[in-house]
Design a protein around this motif. Sequence first.
Motif, PDB file in Angstrom:
ATOM      1  N   ARG A   1       8.074   5.298 -11.563  1.00 35.56           N
ATOM      2  CA  ARG A   1       8.125   3.846 -11.707  1.00 35.56           C
ATOM      3  C   ARG A   1       8.967   3.225 -10.606  1.00 35.56           C
ATOM      4  NH1 ARG A   1       3.894   3.930 -14.215  1.00 35.56           N
ATOM      5  NH2 ARG A   1       3.855   4.509 -16.377  1.00 35.56           N
ATOM      6  N   ASN A   2       8.931   1.904 -10.555  1.00 33.46           N
ATOM      7  CA  ASN A   2       9.746   1.114  -9.655  1.00 33.46           C
ATOM      8  C   ASN A   2       9.349   1.297  -8.193  1.00 33.46           C
ATOM      9  OD1 ASN A   2      11.633  -0.852  -9.294  1.00 33.46           O
ATOM     10  ND2 ASN A   2      13.351   0.566  -9.118  1.00 33.46           N
ATOM     11  N   THR A   3       8.046   1.226  -7.897  1.00 35.92           N
ATOM     12  CA  THR A   3       7.565   1.282  -6.527  1.00 35.92           C
ATOM     13  C   THR A   3       6.989  -0.076  -6.147  1.00 35.92           C
ATOM     14  OG1 THR A   3       5.334   1.989  -7.136  1.00 35.92           O
ATOM     15  CG2 THR A   3       6.976   3.722  -6.762  1.00 35.92           C
ATOM     16  N   TYR A   4       6.868  -0.310  -4.845  1.00 41.64           N
ATOM     17  CA  TYR A   4       6.304  -1.558  -4.345  1.00 41.64           C
ATOM     18  C   TYR A   4       4.879  -1.756  -4.843  1.00 41.64           C
ATOM     19  CZ  TYR A   4       3.956  -4.697  -1.136  1.00 41.64           C
ATOM     20  OH  TYR A   4       3.184  -5.710  -0.617  1.00 41.64           O
ATOM     21  N   LEU A   5       4.080  -0.692  -4.804  1.00 44.53           N
ATOM     22  CA  LEU A   5       2.678  -0.825  -5.200  1.00 44.53           C
ATOM     23  C   LEU A   5       2.540  -1.164  -6.683  1.00 44.53           C
ATOM     24  CD1 LEU A   5       1.187   2.108  -3.150  1.00 44.53           C
ATOM     25  CD2 LEU A   5       0.967  -0.334  -2.684  1.00 44.53           C
ATOM     26  N   GLN A   6       3.398  -0.639  -7.513  1.00 45.97           N
ATOM     27  CA  GLN A   6       3.342  -0.987  -8.934  1.00 45.97           C
ATOM     28  C   GLN A   6       3.802  -2.413  -9.163  1.00 45.97           C
ATOM     29  OE1 GLN A   6       5.410   2.241 -10.846  1.00 45.97           O
ATOM     30  NE2 GLN A   6       3.462   3.223 -11.321  1.00 45.97           N
ATOM     31  N   ALA A   7       4.805  -2.862  -8.418  1.00 44.53           N
ATOM     32  CA  ALA A   7       5.238  -4.256  -8.536  1.00 44.53           C
ATOM     33  C   ALA A   7       4.131  -5.187  -8.074  1.00 44.53           C
ATOM     34  CB  ALA A   7       6.506  -4.477  -7.711  1.00 44.53           C
ATOM     35  N   ARG A   8       3.428  -4.825  -7.007  1.00 43.22           N
ATOM     36  CA  ARG A   8       2.306  -5.644  -6.516  1.00 43.22           C
ATOM     37  C   ARG A   8       1.191  -5.688  -7.548  1.00 43.22           C
ATOM     38  NH1 ARG A   8      -0.172  -8.135  -2.557  1.00 43.22           N
ATOM     39  NH2 ARG A   8      -2.238  -7.567  -1.830  1.00 43.22           N
ATOM     40  N   HIS A   9       0.881  -4.540  -8.152  1.00 41.56           N
ATOM     41  CA  HIS A   9      -0.174  -4.500  -9.165  1.00 41.56           C
ATOM     42  C   HIS A   9       0.193  -5.378 -10.357  1.00 41.56           C
ATOM     43  CE1 HIS A   9      -2.529  -2.866 -12.544  1.00 41.56           C
ATOM     44  NE2 HIS A   9      -3.462  -2.765 -11.622  1.00 41.56           N
TER      45      HIS A   9
ATOM     46  N   ARG B   1       2.133  -8.025 -10.407  1.00 36.49           N
ATOM     47  CA  ARG B   1       2.046  -9.434 -10.036  1.00 36.49           C
ATOM     48  C   ARG B   1       0.597  -9.889  -9.945  1.00 36.49           C
ATOM     49  NH1 ARG B   1       6.276 -11.956  -7.057  1.00 36.49           N
ATOM     50  NH2 ARG B   1       4.690 -12.784  -5.657  1.00 36.49           N
ATOM     51  N   LEU B   2      -0.263  -9.057  -9.373  1.00 38.80           N
ATOM     52  CA  LEU B   2      -1.661  -9.449  -9.189  1.00 38.80           C
ATOM     53  C   LEU B   2      -2.454  -9.414 -10.486  1.00 38.80           C
ATOM     54  CD1 LEU B   2      -2.455  -7.671  -5.824  1.00 38.80           C
ATOM     55  CD2 LEU B   2      -2.122 -10.110  -6.213  1.00 38.80           C
ATOM     56  N   THR B   3      -2.085  -8.554 -11.413  1.00 38.79           N
ATOM     57  CA  THR B   3      -2.807  -8.438 -12.676  1.00 38.79           C
ATOM     58  C   THR B   3      -2.796  -9.758 -13.435  1.00 38.79           C
ATOM     59  OG1 THR B   3      -2.297  -6.096 -12.824  1.00 38.79           O
ATOM     60  CG2 THR B   3      -2.950  -7.159 -14.847  1.00 38.79           C
ATOM     61  N   ALA B   4      -1.685 -10.481 -13.373  1.00 31.60           N
ATOM     62  CA  ALA B   4      -1.590 -11.752 -14.091  1.00 31.60           C
ATOM     63  C   ALA B   4      -2.586 -12.771 -13.556  1.00 31.60           C
ATOM     64  CB  ALA B   4      -0.168 -12.292 -13.981  1.00 31.60           C
ATOM     65  N   ARG B   5      -2.840 -12.758 -12.251  1.00 33.03           N
ATOM     66  CA  ARG B   5      -3.733 -13.751 -11.658  1.00 33.03           C
ATOM     67  C   ARG B   5      -5.182 -13.297 -11.585  1.00 33.03           C
ATOM     68  NH1 ARG B   5       0.338 -13.985  -7.633  1.00 33.03           N
ATOM     69  NH2 ARG B   5      -1.074 -12.953  -6.203  1.00 33.03           N
ATOM     70  N   ARG B   6      -5.408 -12.040 -11.258  1.00 35.41           N
ATOM     71  CA  ARG B   6      -6.762 -11.567 -10.960  1.00 35.41           C
ATOM     72  C   ARG B   6      -7.379 -10.682 -12.030  1.00 35.41           C
ATOM     73  NH1 ARG B   6      -6.400  -9.706  -4.676  1.00 35.41           N
ATOM     74  NH2 ARG B   6      -5.661 -11.672  -3.829  1.00 35.41           N
ATOM     75  N   GLY B   7      -6.564 -10.141 -12.913  1.00 41.14           N
ATOM     76  CA  GLY B   7      -7.066  -9.185 -13.878  1.00 41.14           C
ATOM     77  C   GLY B   7      -6.821  -7.777 -13.373  1.00 41.14           C
TER      78      GLY B   7
ATOM     79  N   ALA C   1      -7.116  -4.606  -4.969  1.00 40.29           N
ATOM     80  CA  ALA C   1      -6.186  -5.162  -3.990  1.00 40.29           C
ATOM     81  C   ALA C   1      -5.087  -4.158  -3.645  1.00 40.29           C
ATOM     82  CB  ALA C   1      -5.570  -6.451  -4.529  1.00 40.29           C
ATOM     83  N   VAL C   2      -4.609  -3.422  -4.632  1.00 44.88           N
ATOM     84  CA  VAL C   2      -3.584  -2.407  -4.374  1.00 44.88           C
ATOM     85  C   VAL C   2      -4.183  -1.253  -3.565  1.00 44.88           C
ATOM     86  CG1 VAL C   2      -2.084  -0.692  -5.473  1.00 44.88           C
ATOM     87  CG2 VAL C   2      -2.145  -3.026  -6.327  1.00 44.88           C
TER      88      VAL C   2
END
Length: 137
Positions: A55-63, A65-71, A78-79
């Motif tokens: 846990r606690n990686t950039y790619l997981q943080a990006r996922h 954040r994007l999940t809330a907007r894009r699903g 995107a990741v």
Amino acid sequence: MSGLPGRRGGAVRPRGGPAGSAFAGLGAGQGEDDGQARISKAPSDSQRSARQEPRNTYLQARHKRLTARRGPLRALVAVEHSIITAIWHTLTDHVPYHELGGTYFTQRDPERATGRAITALNQLGYTVTLNPIEGTA
């Protein structure tokens, strides 16, 4: 000359950015029909490995954040595109991969993260007063 094998036996060198991701099947127009993107519901390799990643990686943080907007599925694509782009830059620039960490977005713009937290608490019915801790920046 390094690259991928071309149709006529020559090497084809993938380009970076959107064109480089097309080699991985993540470019624009891949799997689209009449303007509607078709995203497979089968778990991809990166999705399966994301379950096993620490846990606690950039790619997981990006996922996240994007999940809330894009699903979840569009965020996953995107990741995957971010992974392909990072691989391309790593191989092209001959530099090791530098993990930004799961707190990258918070550290990048702390005021925005603070405002987001205050808004979330206000929506839950709480009044928030912030007092900064001394000794932290």
